[in-house]
Write a protein that holds these residues in place. Structure first.
Motif, PDB file in Angstrom:
ATOM      1  N   ASP A 112       0.802  -1.218   0.000  1.00 11.14           N
ATOM      2  CA  ASP A 112       0.000   0.000   0.000  1.00 11.14           C
ATOM      3  C   ASP A 112       0.837   1.270   0.000  1.00 11.14           C
ATOM      4  O   ASP A 112       0.292   2.372  -0.026  1.00 11.14           O
ATOM      5  N   ARG A 113       2.177   1.115   0.035  1.00 10.04           N
ATOM      6  CA  ARG A 113       3.057   2.279  -0.025  1.00 10.04           C
ATOM      7  C   ARG A 113       4.166   2.047  -1.034  1.00 10.04           C
ATOM      8  O   ARG A 113       4.574   0.912  -1.295  1.00 10.04           O
ATOM      9  N   ASN A 263      -3.258   9.483  -2.482  1.00  4.23           N
ATOM     10  CA  ASN A 263      -4.125   8.763  -1.564  1.00  4.23           C
ATOM     11  C   ASN A 263      -3.985   9.274  -0.132  1.00  4.23           C
ATOM     12  O   ASN A 263      -2.883   9.601   0.316  1.00  4.23           O
ATOM     13  N   ASP A 265      -3.452   8.793   3.599  1.00  5.01           N
ATOM     14  CA  ASP A 265      -2.735   7.788   4.381  1.00  5.01           C
ATOM     15  C   ASP A 265      -2.446   8.405   5.746  1.00  5.01           C
ATOM     16  O   ASP A 265      -1.913   9.508   5.823  1.00  5.01           O
ATOM     17  N   LYS A 270      -0.860   5.199  12.059  1.00  3.43           N
ATOM     18  CA  LYS A 270      -1.219   3.785  11.969  1.00  3.43           C
ATOM     19  C   LYS A 270      -0.377   2.937  12.927  1.00  3.43           C
ATOM     20  O   LYS A 270      -0.845   1.928  13.462  1.00  3.43           O
ATOM     21  N   TYR A 279      -0.791  11.725   9.595  1.00  2.37           N
ATOM     22  CA  TYR A 279      -0.283  12.155   8.286  1.00  2.37           C
ATOM     23  C   TYR A 279       1.226  12.455   8.299  1.00  2.37           C
ATOM     24  O   TYR A 279       1.745  13.057   7.364  1.00  2.37           O
ATOM     25  N   HIS A 297       4.295   8.822  -0.804  1.00  3.59           N
ATOM     26  CA  HIS A 297       4.102   7.548  -0.109  1.00  3.59           C
ATOM     27  C   HIS A 297       3.321   6.532  -0.939  1.00  3.59           C
ATOM     28  O   HIS A 297       3.467   5.328  -0.738  1.00  3.59           O
ATOM     29  N   ASP A 298       2.507   7.013  -1.878  1.00  3.22           N
ATOM     30  CA  ASP A 298       1.716   6.092  -2.694  1.00  3.22           C
ATOM     31  C   ASP A 298       2.202   6.017  -4.137  1.00  3.22           C
ATOM     32  O   ASP A 298       1.600   5.323  -4.961  1.00  3.22           O
TER      33      ASP A 298
END
Length: 353
Positions: A112-113, A263, A265, A270, A279, A297-298
């Motif tokens: 996802d990154r 995106n 994130d 997390k 963030y 990051h994406d």
């Protein structure tokens, strides 16, 4: 008698002070002969934040580094023998795979990154976008056992594979002579980390910082000047021009409004569940940034000038002119450097049995 001795010592001390004052050593200037004053001022400003990176040796220097190189390129480190560390961090493409996010060993699994470059990662204070690994060694342990990445179910599976290969048994024993059982998961990570510390890339910018003012051309110097005047170094500091701080993406402006293609994130939040980390991401290094697209990051932004524009707006609350964006991007390309062919070449990997 005692007073004479004290007088002698006092006179001697005063004489020494006089000699030091009247015979100051001449300090030799390191500035190049006939240097341009503007270049010297630019260098002096940059030197507040940066210093030149030393070039690594062209060859690996120990069995431990050679072992790490072999492990880095060995697909045994994935569950089905399809992926190595080099798959997502390809040394032929500046330590990245140039995908937005990377596919794992198991079909259908997708990260996802964006996969950060491994080049110059040893200069960072921590690893991963959220900094969850403190060292290269700790980072190396993660993807091997991650079910979305290399998907080895547990470390024993990998160790049994390595113990079944004569060449690895011998190389682990020579690399860790003090260990009775040399093939351990910690030692796998130690070897990979030793190899990755060789993956630094000196650039023309380092030559400039080492007082070779001709290493950068006029446009690149202009770009460096604009880069510093804009305040980019407030995040991208240190020898790697990043990799040190953690900053909230969108400190000045909401990045989803500036660049809605990126995106959402939650970043470090997390991991920590600390509202102050929402963030936040590790500031990426700008070394080889010309080659390590796509960005963020994406991996959603592919153009370097566009990424600079987004950063200026979201982090500095500045709208830079097209000319300034162009020159900063030109400067950033001077940060591109190379790993020696012998270090980034695939070594002879023992065959599967």
């Amino acid at each position: 008698m005692k007073s004479n001795i004290i007088l002698f010592i006092t006179v001697g001390f005063i004489t020494l002070i006089v000699i030091l004052i009247t015979h100051k050593p001449k300090v030799k200037s390191n500035l190049p002969v006939g240097y341009n004053v503007d270049d010297a001022k630019l260098w002096a400003n940059a030197r507040n934040f940066y210093y030149p990176l030393e070039q690594n040796p062209d060859e690996l220097e120990s069995d431990l580094e050679l072992l790490g190189q072999m492990l880095y390129f060995d697909t045994r480190l994935s569950v089905n023998g399809t992926q190595s560390c080099n798959t997502c961090h390809n040394l032929d493409t500046y330590g990245v795979d140039n995908f937005s996010t990377s596919s794992g060993a198991i079909e259908g699994m997708q990260g996802d990154r964006n996969s950060p470059t491994v080049l110059n990662a040893s200069l960072h204070q921590s690893q991963f976008w959220d900094g969850r690994a403190a060292t290269l060694e700790e980072q190396a342990k993660g993807p091997i056992l991650n079910p979305v990445e290399m998907a080895i179910p547990h470390e024993g599976v990998l160790l049994d594979r390595l113990k079944d290969v004569k060449e690895y048994v011998e190389l682990f024993e020579s690399s860790f002579p003090e260990h009775t059982n040399a093939i351990t998961y910690n030692n796998v990570a130690t070897a990979i980390g030793a190899f990755e510390r060789r993956l630094t890339t000196r650039s023309r910018f380092d030559d400039f910082m080492a007082l070779d003012f001709e290493a950068l051309n006029i446009q690149e110097k202009r770009g460096l000047k604009v880069f510093l005047e804009a305040g980019c170094q407030s995040c991208h500091d240190g020898v790697a021009l990043g990799g040190v701080q953690f900053r909230r993406f969108g400190e000045m402006l909401d990045y989803t409004k500036v660049a809605p293609q990126i995106n959402m994130d939650e970043g470090m939040y997390k991991l920590t569940q600390n509202p102050g980390d929402l963030y936040k991401f590790k500031v990426p290094s700008l070394r080889n940034i010309e080659k390590t697209y796509p960005y963020f990051h994406d991996g959603s932004v592919w153009d370097l000038e566009e990424s600079v524009d987004i950063m200026a707006k979201t982090q500095l609350n500045k709208t830079l002119s097209e000319d300034d964006l162009k020159h900063i991007s030109i400067f950033l390309k001077s940060l591109t450097g190379e790993v020696s062919e012998s270090i980034k070449s695939i070594p002879t990997i023992p065959a599967f049995r």
